[in-house]
Design an enzyme around this catalytic site. Structure first.
Site, PDB file in Angstrom:
ATOM      1  N   PHE A  25       0.901  -1.082   0.073  1.00 51.37           N
ATOM      2  CA  PHE A  25       0.138   0.017  -0.010  1.00 51.37           C
ATOM      3  C   PHE A  25       0.779   1.170   0.117  1.00 51.37           C
ATOM      4  CE2 PHE A  25       0.387  -1.286   4.453  1.00 51.37           C
ATOM      5  CZ  PHE A  25       1.122  -0.412   5.150  1.00 51.37           C
ATOM      6  N   ASP A  26       2.102   1.200   0.045  1.00 53.33           N
ATOM      7  CA  ASP A  26       2.912   2.304   0.399  1.00 53.33           C
ATOM      8  C   ASP A  26       4.612   1.815   0.000  1.00 53.33           C
ATOM      9  OD1 ASP A  26       3.965   4.873   0.174  1.00 53.33           O
ATOM     10  OD2 ASP A  26       3.166   5.425   2.242  1.00 53.33           O
ATOM     11  N   ILE A  42       2.024   7.316  13.394  1.00 56.61           N
ATOM     12  CA  ILE A  42       1.315   5.813  14.023  1.00 56.61           C
ATOM     13  C   ILE A  42       2.197   5.627  15.228  1.00 56.61           C
ATOM     14  CG2 ILE A  42      -0.168   5.405  11.956  1.00 56.61           C
ATOM     15  CD1 ILE A  42       1.498   2.999  11.629  1.00 56.61           C
TER      16      ILE A  42
END
Length: 236
Positions: A167-168, A185
């Site tokens: 996803f990244d 995070i």
């Protein structure tokens, strides 16, 4: 219409922009174009607020307008704006909590799948589990300094889900990422502070240390996040 931040101020102020005559409100008539515009502002914004389940006392709104007109408001503009923003913050938090509870039921099978992955993964040789539940493997241990929460760092990383979906990736972008250690995070914040510069770790971040109930186009709510992170430098 979802009311957030400055939009609340805009709608609330627009609602109060109506021309309230000092005579009885029920007897006020629309005699001019300004009167019609005033009424239009009032009814459109009242309907919008009602549709958003925000209940206002129209008579109190009118009183506030008249108090402002006479220069004798019971709240200063600063206090009023602060009250609105406090209300919005509390409302959004309550809505987010309610949505999270609904999503826990909707994604219960996915949550169980991620929990099972973490439970099995922590038994692997070389995996360390911290008290918070963060899991990590050391791919390469660096010899530089360890950053603190007050530092800004430069890293390369690849992020995937437990099924391997990427996803990244700063590597694919061809440029390291740079950010404050305390600005990401909590799983990252914790991991970075145990990584000397030059290290490369593989992180397994439980949902409560990641994005939790938040989601994106690729990342479902309550996803375990897996990152390969290389700490290149402490920028400041």
């Amino acid at each position: 219409m979802k009311i957030k931040g400055s939009l609340v101020l805009a709608i609330a102020l627009a609602f109060m922009l109506g021309s309230c005559a000092k005579q009885s409100l029920s007897n006020a008539k629309m005699k001019t174009r300004e009167d019609s515009l005033s009424y239009a502002f009032g009814i459109v914004n009242y309907n919008a607020l009602q549709a958003d389940s925000l209940k206002l006392n129209a008579r109190i709104v009118a009183k506030a307008m008249l108090d402002g007109e006479t220069g004798k408001p019971e709240m200063s503009d600063e206090i009023a704006r602060g009250f609105i923003m406090s209300f919005v913050t509390e409302r959004q938090a309550a809505q987010a909590e309610k949505q999270a509870e609904q999503d826990k039921l909707l994604y219960k099978d996915y949550i169980a799948e991620n929990e099972a992955f973490l439970s099995k993964n922590k038994e692997k040789s070389g995996v360390t589990v911290t008290p918070s539940g963060l899991q990590y493997e050391v791919i390469k241990m660096g010899t530089g300094s360890k950053p603190t929460a007050a530092n800004t760092v430069k890293v390369h990383y690849i992020g995937t889900l437990i099924d391997g979906t990427e996803f990244d990736s700063s590597i694919k972008r061809g440029e390291p990422a740079q950010f404050p250690v305390s600005g990401v995070i909590s799983g990252w914040t914790e991991a970075l502070q145990i990584m000397p510069v030059g290290s490369k770790f593989k992180l397994y971040i439980p949902q409560d240390l990641g994005y939790g109930a938040q989601a994106s186009e690729v990342i479902k709510p309550f996803s375990t996040l897996i990152f390969e992170v290389e700490l290149l430098d402490i920028v400041q």
